[in-house]
Design a protein around this motif. Structure first.
Motif, mmCIF file in Angstrom:
data_model
loop_
_atom_site.group_PDB
_atom_site.id
_atom_site.type_symbol
_atom_site.label_atom_id
_atom_site.label_comp_id
_atom_site.label_asym_id
_atom_site.label_seq_id
_atom_site.Cartn_x
_atom_site.Cartn_y
_atom_site.Cartn_z
ATOM 1 N N LEU A 47 21.505 25.016 13.153
ATOM 2 C CA LEU A 47 20.989 24.744 11.816
ATOM 3 C C LEU A 47 22.056 24.098 10.940
ATOM 4 C CD1 LEU A 47 18.881 27.948 11.068
ATOM 5 C CD2 LEU A 47 18.063 25.675 11.673
ATOM 6 N N GLY A 48 23.314 24.534 11.121
ATOM 7 C CA GLY A 48 24.401 23.928 10.349
ATOM 8 C C GLY A 48 24.555 22.452 10.659
ATOM 9 N N GLY A 98 9.106 17.525 22.997
ATOM 10 C CA GLY A 98 10.435 17.482 23.598
ATOM 11 C C GLY A 98 10.380 17.582 25.112
ATOM 12 N N LYS A 99 9.548 18.497 25.620
ATOM 13 C CA LYS A 99 9.418 18.652 27.071
ATOM 14 C C LYS A 99 8.706 17.440 27.685
ATOM 15 C CE LYS A 99 9.422 23.706 27.013
ATOM 16 N NZ LYS A 99 8.665 24.942 27.317
ATOM 17 N N LEU A 100 7.724 16.909 26.960
ATOM 18 C CA LEU A 100 7.059 15.705 27.461
ATOM 19 C C LEU A 100 8.028 14.533 27.527
ATOM 20 C CD1 LEU A 100 3.600 15.822 25.622
ATOM 21 C CD2 LEU A 100 4.029 16.179 28.062
ATOM 22 N N ARG A 101 8.907 14.420 26.531
ATOM 23 C CA ARG A 101 9.901 13.354 26.539
ATOM 24 C C ARG A 101 10.848 13.518 27.731
ATOM 25 N NH1 ARG A 101 10.151 8.649 26.098
ATOM 26 N NH2 ARG A 101 8.983 8.830 24.147
ATOM 27 N N ILE A 146 12.276 22.497 14.563
ATOM 28 C CA ILE A 146 13.400 23.081 15.294
ATOM 29 C C ILE A 146 13.861 24.364 14.612
ATOM 30 C CG2 ILE A 146 15.792 22.727 16.000
ATOM 31 C CD1 ILE A 146 15.157 19.755 16.270
ATOM 32 N N ALA A 147 13.968 24.323 13.273
ATOM 33 C CA ALA A 147 14.406 25.506 12.536
ATOM 34 C C ALA A 147 13.439 26.664 12.743
ATOM 35 C CB ALA A 147 14.540 25.170 11.050
#
Length: 435
Positions: A202-203, A42-45, A180-181
């Motif tokens: 999460l929802g 995610g950070k690389l993206r 992510i969870a």
């Protein structure tokens, strides 16, 4: 003196320089492996979107982790073995047979400190920055070692297959949602992420995996209007109802002929009573069929994500849920789906409603039987299974394999369930405590 000069000749310095160069390369390979595997995609993206070409290359080469790790390990082992061999030859030349043991000791210390611990510590501390910097070099290494790595991969899979191990090189070790969870649960346990924030995210992630039947209002709880009632009774029911939209049926409750909106009803009656040519008694001849809207039916297996998109596309907030035979099972609204993300939404008409969960005097939980297992887990941070049932009452009936009587007690999944109230065959209230 001549012997000393004979040892420290040009070959000595070339060998020593080669060993140092190989140690630098070993550190590069070790640090690259750690940086590229520890860096957050995610950070690389995010860095790549800002124009960082190194981050973009890092994302590309980490798509195939097996090829990446194979190439880096091949390069790392190659330079380590070559450096050790050169050091052994050098120390043997200097100290004779005892140089072998000395070379082993010195190279172990040098490789451990300068080729392993130091570069890996830096890489794991600055994973994204290091990954962006080493990505161009590692890209060349991967291309250079690609034939050898491919052959090794085939051999490894054959060996694993002999022992019954199946490999999926293209599969991700963790799905994005699970990653992510896991990060959210870890952040919550460390006090970085609030429980409410964790539950909201999460929802939202769960909408694509859950069906409308899991959160719909069951048909036994739906308030409906009988089209055969007198206009005054229909108006009275609409005014007393906390809902603005009500299904209208004719004859049989399964025969839904439409949905009436409170505003449409009031406008029509106002027009009959006070409009042009209207009279005070004209609204008594009002026919509710003239204002009902066409009912919108959805199958019970529709995912919440798809249903929310349908609501937004059709500009409606209300749908009736049917099973595979077309029988009415319940209803679902856009608010129901949003509540799965943000939690219970109440307004001025819901303030008198009893909360589905509250603490008893003996510090146990009194729970409405119709409360979903997911909502209870979110409210209490429990982990009751919801694979076989959607509601708490359904879970108790499933585990008990019977319809329990009042005051019956069951223990399962690490909890104590006591039936407090029952209406017909429905469990309406339970007392739950953790064992």
């Amino acid at each position: 003196m001549d012997a000393t000069f004979a040892i420290f000749d040009l070959a000595f310095w070339l060998t020593a320089g080669a060993i140092l160069l190989l140690l630098v390369l070993s550190g590069l390979f070790s640090g690259s492996e750690t940086a590229l595997t520890a860096a957050s995609r995610g950070k690389l993206r995010a860095r790549a979107d800002k124009g960082d070409t190194g981050a973009e290359r890092a994302l590309a080469i980490t798509e195939d982790n097996e090829r990446l790790i194979g190439s880096v390990l091949l390069g790392n082992n190659l330079v380590n073995i070559l450096a050790t061999s050169l050091a052994t030859a050098l120390f043997t030349r200097m100290f004779g047979d005892s140089g072998v043991a000395l070379a082993t000791l010195v190279m172990t210390l040098l490789v451990l400190v300068f080729a392993e611990v130091l570069p890996k510590t830096y890489a794991i501390t600055n994973a994204e920055v290091a990954a962006s910097r080493v990505a161009p070099v590692i890209t060349i290494v991967i291309r250079l070692f690609s034939p050898v790595v491919s052959a090794v991969r085939v051999f490894v899979r054959l060996v694993l297959r002999i022992f019954g191990v199946k490999t999926d090189p293209d599969g991700q070790i963790l799905a994005v949602r699970e990653e992510i969870a896991g990060a959210l649960y870890l952040g919550h346990s460390e006090g970085v992420v609030e429980k409410e924030d964790r539950d909201r995210i999460l929802g939202a992630l769960d909408l694509g995996e859950r069906a409308v039947e899991e959160i719909m209002r069951h048909r036994s709880q739906i308030e409906m209007i009988d089209a055969g009632l007198e206009p005054v009774a229909i108006l009275d029911q609409c005014l007393k109802s906390p809902h603005t939209r009500l299904p209208v049926y004719e004859g049989d409750p399964d025969n839904i002929i439409g949905i009436v909106h409170a505003k449409d009803l009031l406008r029509a009656m106002h027009r009959l009573a006070l409009g042009e040519g209207g009279s005070a008694s004209a609204w008594r001849r009002f026919d509710i069929k003239s204002v009902v809207r066409k009912p919108y039916f959805v199958p019970e297996t529709t995912t919440l994500d798809d249903q929310m998109r349908q609501f937004l596309r059709m500009r409606t907030h209300f749908a009736l849920v049917v099973d595979e035979y077309g029988s009415l099972q319940g209803l679902i609204t856009l608010e129901d789906i949003l509540e799965e993300i943000v939690g219970e939404i109440t307004d001025e008409f819901d303030t008198d409603a009893e909360h589905p969960i509250r603490r008893s005097d003996d510090n146990q939980f009194l729970v409405d039987g119709a409360m979903t297992i997911r909502d209870l887990n979110r409210a209490t941070d429990w982990s009751l299974p919801d694979d076989e049932a959607n509601t708490i009452a359904g879970l108790v009936i499933h585990e008990a394999q019977m319809i329990p009587k009042v005051n019956q007690v069951f223990n399962f999944h690490g909890f104590r369930f006591e039936v407090m109230a029952r209406k017909a065959n429905r469990i309406t209230r339970l007392k739950i405590s953790k064992l």
